[in-house]
Design an enzyme around this catalytic site. Sequence first.
Site, mmCIF file in Angstrom:
data_model
loop_
_atom_site.group_PDB
_atom_site.id
_atom_site.type_symbol
_atom_site.label_atom_id
_atom_site.label_comp_id
_atom_site.label_asym_id
_atom_site.label_seq_id
_atom_site.Cartn_x
_atom_site.Cartn_y
_atom_site.Cartn_z
ATOM 1 N N ALA A 107 0.840 -1.190 0.000
ATOM 2 C CA ALA A 107 0.000 0.000 0.000
ATOM 3 C C ALA A 107 0.880 1.247 0.000
ATOM 4 O O ALA A 107 2.065 1.189 0.319
ATOM 5 C CB ALA A 107 -0.911 0.000 1.221
ATOM 6 N N CYS A 108 0.280 2.353 -0.350
ATOM 7 C CA CYS A 108 0.953 3.643 -0.386
ATOM 8 C C CYS A 108 1.627 3.898 0.957
ATOM 9 O O CYS A 108 1.029 3.635 1.991
ATOM 10 C CB CYS A 108 -0.074 4.738 -0.685
ATOM 11 N N PRO A 109 2.839 4.356 0.974
ATOM 12 C CA PRO A 109 3.677 4.866 -0.105
ATOM 13 C C PRO A 109 4.685 3.841 -0.630
ATOM 14 O O PRO A 109 5.611 4.203 -1.348
ATOM 15 C CB PRO A 109 4.420 6.021 0.562
ATOM 16 N N ASP A 134 -2.245 -1.872 -5.594
ATOM 17 C CA ASP A 134 -2.828 -0.697 -4.944
ATOM 18 C C ASP A 134 -3.404 0.215 -6.028
ATOM 19 O O ASP A 134 -2.668 0.746 -6.863
ATOM 20 C CB ASP A 134 -1.752 0.022 -4.131
ATOM 21 N N ASP A 191 -0.320 8.057 -7.836
ATOM 22 C CA ASP A 191 0.889 8.303 -7.042
ATOM 23 C C ASP A 191 2.147 8.239 -7.902
ATOM 24 O O ASP A 191 3.006 9.124 -7.826
ATOM 25 C CB ASP A 191 1.000 7.279 -5.912
#
Length: 188
Positions: A14-16, A41, A47
């Site tokens: 998941a981010c980041p 994701d 992103d």
Amino acid sequence: MIQTDFVLDAQGLACPMPIVKTRKMMKELEPGNVLEIQATDKGSTADLKAWADVVGHHYLGTTEVSGVLKHYVRKSSGEELVEKKHSSVVSNEELQAVLENNMGALVLDVRETAEYAFGHIPGAQSLPLGEIENGFASLDKHAEIYVVCRTGNRSDAASQKLTEAGFTHVKNVVPGMSEWNGPTEKLL
């Protein structure tokens, strides 16, 4: 199939984390290399695109296969700062006018195959800069050739190589695909 130099598996992260892993991998790549980032994701598309724009790499696009997002990013080579040297330069608008009025002109796209796949001028022939000397034999030395890349820098180098090899009507298209407003087509 899109040709890449390296694949990064960021699935399940998941981010980041997709960006963190991508940033680390990009440090190891050579300028001009294309990286495929595999992620699950859904936010990774926005992103990675934003990150690439901020740091100066070229976000090529994303495909999705069976729930896996495949992002393609080309490592910047600082090409935007290179001085242009080929003597014959035309603008995007001039090329567009030529294409509308002259069916005999050859558009030679010297970007990487992944860049070409995500969007190119209809009818353009793909011949990446790194392979240009191997492609000389397939080109007519007296044809009107318009060389295009993303910003006009790789096409400048290709235009110089073509001219040095005896091609007589070579024009570098500036600023190239980064600001092309004419029609495009994709291989995907």
